[in-house]
Design a protein around this motif. Sequence first.
Motif, PDB file in Angstrom:
ATOM      1  N   GLU A 289       0.834  -1.218   0.000  1.00 37.25           N
ATOM      2  CA  GLU A 289       0.000   0.000   0.000  1.00 37.25           C
ATOM      3  C   GLU A 289       0.864   1.261   0.000  1.00 37.25           C
ATOM      4  OE1 GLU A 289      -2.510  -0.189   3.384  1.00 37.25           O
ATOM      5  OE2 GLU A 289      -3.640  -1.939   2.669  1.00 37.25           O
ATOM      6  N   GLU A 290       2.022   1.187   0.660  1.00 39.95           N
ATOM      7  CA  GLU A 290       2.902   2.356   0.754  1.00 39.95           C
ATOM      8  C   GLU A 290       3.847   2.474  -0.444  1.00 39.95           C
ATOM      9  OE1 GLU A 290       2.511   4.785   2.686  1.00 39.95           O
ATOM     10  OE2 GLU A 290       0.930   3.805   3.858  1.00 39.95           O
ATOM     11  N   GLY A 291       3.602   1.688  -1.486  1.00 39.94           N
ATOM     12  CA  GLY A 291       4.304   1.889  -2.751  1.00 39.94           C
ATOM     13  C   GLY A 291       5.587   1.114  -2.917  1.00 39.94           C
ATOM     14  N   LEU A 292       5.711  -0.039  -2.251  1.00 41.31           N
ATOM     15  CA  LEU A 292       6.923  -0.831  -2.389  1.00 41.31           C
ATOM     16  C   LEU A 292       7.222  -1.185  -3.847  1.00 41.31           C
ATOM     17  CD1 LEU A 292       9.271  -2.586  -1.327  1.00 41.31           C
ATOM     18  CD2 LEU A 292       7.617  -4.436  -0.985  1.00 41.31           C
ATOM     19  N   SER A 293       6.206  -1.550  -4.583  1.00 40.74           N
ATOM     20  CA  SER A 293       6.410  -2.026  -5.958  1.00 40.74           C
ATOM     21  C   SER A 293       6.930  -0.928  -6.883  1.00 40.74           C
ATOM     22  CB  SER A 293       5.109  -2.610  -6.517  1.00 40.74           C
ATOM     23  OG  SER A 293       4.071  -1.650  -6.472  1.00 40.74           O
ATOM     24  N   THR A 294       6.718   0.317  -6.525  1.00 37.93           N
ATOM     25  CA  THR A 294       7.174   1.426  -7.384  1.00 37.93           C
ATOM     26  C   THR A 294       8.349   2.201  -6.783  1.00 37.93           C
ATOM     27  OG1 THR A 294       5.510   2.895  -6.394  1.00 37.93           O
ATOM     28  CG2 THR A 294       4.893   1.724  -8.419  1.00 37.93           C
ATOM     29  N   ALA A 295       8.815   1.788  -5.598  1.00 36.00           N
ATOM     30  CA  ALA A 295       9.914   2.507  -4.937  1.00 36.00           C
ATOM     31  C   ALA A 295      11.232   2.261  -5.680  1.00 36.00           C
ATOM     32  CB  ALA A 295      10.041   2.060  -3.493  1.00 36.00           C
ATOM     33  N   ASP A 296      12.028   3.316  -5.819  1.00 35.38           N
ATOM     34  CA  ASP A 296      13.362   3.180  -6.428  1.00 35.38           C
ATOM     35  C   ASP A 296      14.324   2.453  -5.514  1.00 35.38           C
ATOM     36  OD1 ASP A 296      12.519   4.649  -8.620  1.00 35.38           O
ATOM     37  OD2 ASP A 296      13.170   6.556  -7.757  1.00 35.38           O
ATOM     38  N   SER A 297      14.067   2.529  -4.207  1.00 33.95           N
ATOM     39  CA  SER A 297      14.958   1.870  -3.245  1.00 33.95           C
ATOM     40  C   SER A 297      14.182   1.498  -2.002  1.00 33.95           C
ATOM     41  CB  SER A 297      16.132   2.783  -2.889  1.00 33.95           C
ATOM     42  OG  SER A 297      15.682   3.992  -2.313  1.00 33.95           O
ATOM     43  N   PHE A 298      14.661   0.434  -1.349  1.00 28.38           N
ATOM     44  CA  PHE A 298      14.043  -0.072  -0.124  1.00 28.38           C
ATOM     45  C   PHE A 298      15.160  -0.339   0.873  1.00 28.38           C
ATOM     46  CE2 PHE A 298      12.811  -3.597   2.636  1.00 28.38           C
ATOM     47  CZ  PHE A 298      11.576  -3.186   3.097  1.00 28.38           C
ATOM     48  N   VAL A 299      15.054   0.253   2.084  1.00 32.81           N
ATOM     49  CA  VAL A 299      16.109   0.135   3.092  1.00 32.81           C
ATOM     50  C   VAL A 299      15.502  -0.417   4.376  1.00 32.81           C
ATOM     51  CG1 VAL A 299      17.972   1.318   4.293  1.00 32.81           C
ATOM     52  CG2 VAL A 299      17.217   2.166   2.065  1.00 32.81           C
ATOM     53  N   ALA A 300      15.987  -1.598   4.805  1.00 34.26           N
ATOM     54  CA  ALA A 300      15.471  -2.249   6.008  1.00 34.26           C
ATOM     55  C   ALA A 300      16.401  -1.956   7.182  1.00 34.26           C
ATOM     56  CB  ALA A 300      15.348  -3.749   5.780  1.00 34.26           C
TER      57      ALA A 300
END
Length: 452
Positions: A289-300
């Motif tokens: 819902e928060e746009g993971l599929s369209t995010a340029d980067s993901f930081v855990a």
Amino acid sequence: MNIIIVGCGKVGASLAERLSAEDHDLVLVDLNPQKVEELSNQFDAMGIVGNGASFNIQQEAGVEHADLFIAVTGADELNLLCCLMAKKSGHCQTIARVRNPMYNQEIRFIKEQLGISMIINPELTAAKEILKLLKFPSAIKIDTFAKGRVELLRFRLKPEIGFGGKAIVDIIDRLKTDVLICAVERGTDVVIPNGSFVLQDNDILSIVGSLENTSKFFEQIGLKPKTVKNSLIVGGGTIAHYLTQNLLKIGFRVRIIEQNPERCEYLSEHLPGADIINGDASNESLLLEEGLSTADSFVALTGMDEENIFLSLFAKKHSKGKTIAKVNRIAFNDIIDSLDIGSIVYPKYLTADYILQYVRAWQNSIGSNVETLYKILDGRAEALEFSIREPSAVTDVPLMDLNLKDNLLICCINRKGVILTPRGQNKIKVGDTVIIVTTNRGLHDIRDILKG
């Protein structure tokens, strides 16, 4: 050297591991008897249970004869007090861990007024590491030398690149790019290769070159850096705070998912340009819902290594963006490396690198000095930059005539800002800085690169 470490948490344990491996005499101080006993037995160090800021405890630890005092407890103010007491009680160099962003703008003043030799901030260091990776997303890891002019980049050799089955010398000749392939990881093996070494698909390569040449190399092999303009961050701790501050300055859109409502309020107040979402990131629906599929980067950046790894794997499945995970414990690094989860950042090891660099530079300040030091390839090799201060057996001699140690490569020469990729006829001169990659441990001086 005689070194006292106050604080036996993750950073303290990492420092004890690295410094004991370099044959320093360690004294470990902590209020937790179990931690003191465990680490002192593991690293053959003297252990003392007590408050590291106490005059009596410091006397018991031998502060009068210590060369270096390092305070890395979980409390910034206690670390500063420990160092202040050590300066008054002994004649040692002092290093304090200071993490709170509130103090970040006052670091120079604190160092000068308290006489502290070095202040380290693992969270800020980790944030800077992540920022580099977001700027160059094709790389798994990036280390910099020569005041930022030279990069060491690590990346996986995918089959579509077409290097599998080809010798390094043929690849470099065909591309005509001035970079060096300085290390190859293949399964559990690490090789410092020569030109005849044949690459295989899925090898992990480390290359060294100037900023311009490394960018050109990646473009030529089809890994042209993608532009990253937004980031979805999970976990709103101190690293996320520092990282977001820097990302907002360069125009990123940043969203942070944080489970603690009070922390969300703090972040909203101190990071007005970011979107702060109060929620549980282990909820797959929330991430999407928060746009993971369209995010340029993901930081855990949560406090749990396992959660960061699984979140990154999930992000890899649902997004084509750059993924980065923070990991503190490294018990299963071979398994982690086998997972295609993007980049992994180890804050405590970054901190240990900086302190090791300081220790080695201080140990040898005569002929050459360690300007930069990184433990690379999961700690199985070192990349060092030496500043050449005076003539020696390695200066003014063609590199082809130097009797170098095995598993050692001279990667780069920085001559007054001009970056030279070493060839056989090149010579090291006084005033240069020289970058070395090697699986040999404990090089302190440029002369240590020679056999015998």
